[in-house]
Scaffold this motif. Sequence first.
Motif, mmCIF file in Angstrom:
data_model
loop_
_atom_site.group_PDB
_atom_site.id
_atom_site.type_symbol
_atom_site.label_atom_id
_atom_site.label_comp_id
_atom_site.label_asym_id
_atom_site.label_seq_id
_atom_site.Cartn_x
_atom_site.Cartn_y
_atom_site.Cartn_z
ATOM 1 N N THR A 100 0.839 -1.207 0.000
ATOM 2 C CA THR A 100 0.000 0.000 0.000
ATOM 3 C C THR A 100 0.869 1.250 0.000
ATOM 4 O O THR A 100 0.609 2.209 -0.748
ATOM 5 C CB THR A 100 -0.942 -0.010 1.218
ATOM 6 N N ARG A 101 1.930 1.243 0.799
ATOM 7 C CA ARG A 101 2.833 2.401 0.862
ATOM 8 C C ARG A 101 3.519 2.626 -0.486
ATOM 9 O O ARG A 101 3.623 3.752 -0.968
ATOM 10 C CB ARG A 101 3.862 2.205 1.973
ATOM 11 N N GLU A 104 0.876 4.032 -2.989
ATOM 12 C CA GLU A 104 0.518 5.423 -2.698
ATOM 13 C C GLU A 104 1.639 6.385 -3.096
ATOM 14 O O GLU A 104 1.379 7.463 -3.629
ATOM 15 C CB GLU A 104 0.157 5.586 -1.218
ATOM 16 N N LYS A 107 1.960 6.647 -7.075
ATOM 17 C CA LYS A 107 0.849 7.288 -7.798
ATOM 18 C C LYS A 107 0.898 8.816 -7.727
ATOM 19 O O LYS A 107 0.240 9.490 -8.506
ATOM 20 C CB LYS A 107 -0.495 6.757 -7.314
ATOM 21 N N GLN A 108 1.729 9.372 -6.823
ATOM 22 C CA GLN A 108 1.836 10.827 -6.685
ATOM 23 C C GLN A 108 2.349 11.435 -7.988
ATOM 24 O O GLN A 108 3.456 11.155 -8.406
ATOM 25 C CB GLN A 108 2.757 11.196 -5.520
#
Length: 144
Positions: A100-101, A104, A107-108
Motif C-alpha cells: 500500500t505504501r 501510494e 501514484k503521486q
Amino acid sequence: MIVVSSSLIPFLEMNGNANKAIDLYVKALDAKVTYMLRYGDLPENPEAPLPPEQKDWVNYAVLKIGDSELQISDHVTGSTYEKGTQITIVVQTNDKEKATRYFEALKQGGRVNQPLQASFFSPAYGNVTDKFGITFRILTKGRQ
C-alpha cells in the motif's frame, strides 16, 4: 551440486530524468543506490564535448530494492525515446502494508491504471504509472 540461478534485472532508460527517478525510488521503494556513474565522471571526449547540463546525467546506476536490482541510465540505446514504453516492473512483497505504501508513493503525480485491491491471486494488487511514465504492478504474495 551447483545450483544455477537466474534473475531479471530491469533496466530503465530515462532520457535525462534518471536523477529524479532515483530520488523517487529511494523514497517510494526503500531503494539503496549501490553504484552511480555520471557522464561528468567519464573522461572528456574532445571530439564530442558533453554539454554542461548533461554532466550530472546518470551514465549508469544500480539500485538495490530488497533482494532485487534495478539499473538506470539517462542513455537511450534506441533511435527514439517514448516515455513509459521502456519497461514495466513488478514490485512483489509479502507485506500488504508495504504494498500500500509503495502504491501510494508511486501514484503521486502519476496515474492509477488499476486500484490496489484484493484479487483471486493476491491480497493486494494494483497497477500504477508514475510521474515518469514507468508502469509498476504492485503485487502482494500469499493470502493475508
